[in-house]
Enzyme design. Structure first.
Site, PDB file in Angstrom:
ATOM      1  N   SER A 119       0.804  -1.221   0.000  1.00 54.05           N
ATOM      2  CA  SER A 119       0.000   0.000   0.000  1.00 54.05           C
ATOM      3  C   SER A 119       0.838   1.271   0.000  1.00 54.05           C
ATOM      4  CB  SER A 119      -0.902   0.012   1.233  1.00 54.05           C
ATOM      5  OG  SER A 119      -1.477   1.288   1.412  1.00 54.05           O
ATOM      6  N   TYR A 141      -1.200   5.888  -4.833  1.00 55.88           N
ATOM      7  CA  TYR A 141      -2.205   6.947  -4.863  1.00 55.88           C
ATOM      8  C   TYR A 141      -1.551   8.096  -5.606  1.00 55.88           C
ATOM      9  CZ  TYR A 141      -5.444   4.732  -1.563  1.00 55.88           C
ATOM     10  OH  TYR A 141      -6.348   3.893  -0.969  1.00 55.88           O
ATOM     11  N   THR A 167      -4.628   3.065  -7.689  1.00 61.68           N
ATOM     12  CA  THR A 167      -5.988   3.023  -7.138  1.00 61.68           C
ATOM     13  C   THR A 167      -6.697   4.320  -7.500  1.00 61.68           C
ATOM     14  OG1 THR A 167      -5.338   1.544  -5.365  1.00 61.68           O
ATOM     15  CG2 THR A 167      -7.342   2.831  -5.011  1.00 61.68           C
ATOM     16  N   LYS A 284      -6.860   0.001 -10.490  1.00 60.19           N
ATOM     17  CA  LYS A 284      -7.719  -0.598  -9.464  1.00 60.19           C
ATOM     18  C   LYS A 284      -8.894   0.328  -9.172  1.00 60.19           C
ATOM     19  CE  LYS A 284      -7.453  -2.309  -4.625  1.00 60.19           C
ATOM     20  NZ  LYS A 284      -7.980  -1.301  -3.696  1.00 60.19           N
ATOM     21  N   HIS A 308     -13.183  -0.947  -3.400  1.00 57.88           N
ATOM     22  CA  HIS A 308     -12.455  -0.586  -2.183  1.00 57.88           C
ATOM     23  C   HIS A 308     -13.132  -1.200  -0.948  1.00 57.88           C
ATOM     24  CE1 HIS A 308      -9.083   2.345  -1.419  1.00 57.88           C
ATOM     25  NE2 HIS A 308      -9.432   2.109  -0.178  1.00 57.88           N
TER      26      HIS A 308
END
Ligand code: FNR
Length: 413
Positions: A119, A141, A167, A284, A308
């Site tokens: 992540s 991100y 994402t 994603k 999510h």
């Protein structure tokens, strides 16, 4: 077979096998703020429930007398042969539930050869996760700072990530009442920002900010931000103030909150990422077949159907309900990955049967981590894999290729 035999011989599993019990025990073990953050979803949690009911719309129709004694679960993805179609979806701020956080997850995944999606909001810098030897992808991100995006991607490549997962569904944080009621935003406490504080570009931004704090009128907060602040302050002023007294230099948190994401992002920006990495790019958060087509037209290498885990839009489609149309749109051109709502091996089977190449899990491994650290993650993954294996065999399939739409029927209404 090993798991079953151990159970039959009276040995208790490390963490509960039953998904409901696993979740309940882990939730009880968590602090109130961790519980709100991990267990919670957006709004009234309609979408979190829809993620589960979507699986109920399909039934597996088993076939008999097919010699299924030897079964092969392996799948090919981005040049790697994975021993099973399982992926660990990226989950941020794991320090909330376990001291070893990402490192415990990575060790478990490495031992089982499962690819971990690291992540952007991890508690551990990606280089330290990579040093465990776990096969991994990096989840990005997309920051408002181009320089920071380029730096994170460069680091991921250098650390041996095998793909970049962008994402798309979290350019703003969803409305999450449980977090609001707990007056909790991990990032405001300096949690879950290890990828940033370990980054040279970010560090330079913080240094500059600390040297010259902004003067003049503060930018006007948006109505959404004001509503969030109002909800956070109501009834919990003490907790809220504690959140603001971050253990990190205030400047780091401030800079993070400014560069975290970019709501102006459009398809045209993907060219920037393509120019900055040779790694496969996965998008994603895709839910619409036209977005999946646009993704392929813009040169991405895979899409991940995900909402999510129901944490962004309350009332959004159940993720599995979105899968078949995305598969029809692009699965002949790129792999389609899937997550959101997977709790058991039969769920994995259904997603594969509907056309997914690989399937991610989120909360279940966090529950394992909460209860028993690395061993808990290992147990959860082994349970998922074992149930998937049994389901394949009992349904009459010996390889992933045979897990097709033909193995399913719509549920009777
Ligand atoms: C997430 N998810 C997530 N996704 C992502 O791209 N980056 C992140 O940092 C996080 N962080 C995160 C934290 C927590 C506590 C949860 C529960 C989820 C979403 C995650 O990758 C995945 O899409 C969902 O968790 C899948 O749904 P299930 O398996 O939790 O139902």
């Amino acid at each position: 077979a090993g798991i079953y035999r151990a159970g039959a011989l009276g040995r208790r599993p490390v963490v509960p096998v039953a998904p409901g019990l696993l979740a309940a025990r882990a939730a009880r073990r968590m602090t109130a703020t961790a519980r709100a953050y991990v267990v919670g979803s957006a709004g009234m949690e309609h979408t979190a429930r829809a993620n589960r009911t979507a699986f109920d719309r399909w039934r597996i129709v088993p076939r008999m007398l097919r010699d299924v004694a030897v079964r092969d679960h392996s799948v090919e993805l981005f040049g790697r042969t994975m021993p099973s179609p399982l992926l660990l979806s990226p989950v941020g701020v794991l320090e909330m539930v376990h001291r070893r956080a990402d490192l415990a997850v990575a060790a478990a995944a490495r031992d089982l050869g499962v690819t971990m999606i690291v992540s952007n909001q991890a508690s551990t810098p990606m280089e330290r996760v990579a040093a465990t030897g776990v096969p991994h992808w990096f989840q990005l991100y997309w920051s408002s700072s181009d320089e920071l995006v380029a730096s994170l991607v460069r680091r991921a490549e250098a650390a041996g990530a095998e793909a970049i997962v962008v994402t798309l569904d979290t350019h703003m944080l969803g409305w999450r009442p449980r977090d609001l009621d707990a007056a909790f935003l991990p990032f405001a406490r300096g949690q879950g920002i290890a990828q940033y504080t370990s980054d040279p570009v970010f560090t330079e931004l913080v240094r500059r900010r600390a040297a010259a704090p902004p003067t003049g009128p503060r930018p006007r907060p948006t109505p959404a931000a004001l509503a969030t602040l109002a909800a956070m302050s109501r009834g919990y002023p003490g907790q809220f103030l504690a959140n603001l007294r971050s253990p990190l230099p205030r400047a780091a948190v401030d800079v993070f909150l400014e560069v975290f994401s970019r709501s102006t992002l459009t398809w045209a920006d993907l060219a920037f990422l393509r120019d900055h990495t040779r790694l496969p790019i996965v998008l994603k958060g895709i839910q619409h077949p036209d977005d999946a087509r646009a993704a392929v037209d813009h040169g991405v290498d895979a899409v991940m159907v995900s909402n999510h885990g129901g944490r962004q839009i309350d009332g959004a489609t159940g993720s599995l309900d979105a899968l078949p149309e995305v598969v029809s749109a692009v699965a002949d051109r790129v792999p389609v990955l899937f997550d959101s709502g997977v709790r058991g091996g039969a769920d994995v089977f259904k997603a594969i049967a509907l056309g997914a190449t690989a399937v991610g899990v989120g909360r279940p491994y966090v529950y394992g981590l909460t209860l028993a650290g690395r061993a808990g993650v290992t147990a959860v993954l082994r349970h998922l894999r074992a149930e998937f294996d049994l389901t394949m065999g009992l349904a009459g399939c010996t390889s992933i290729r045979e897990v097709t739409r033909e193995t399913l029927a719509p549920s009777p209404r």
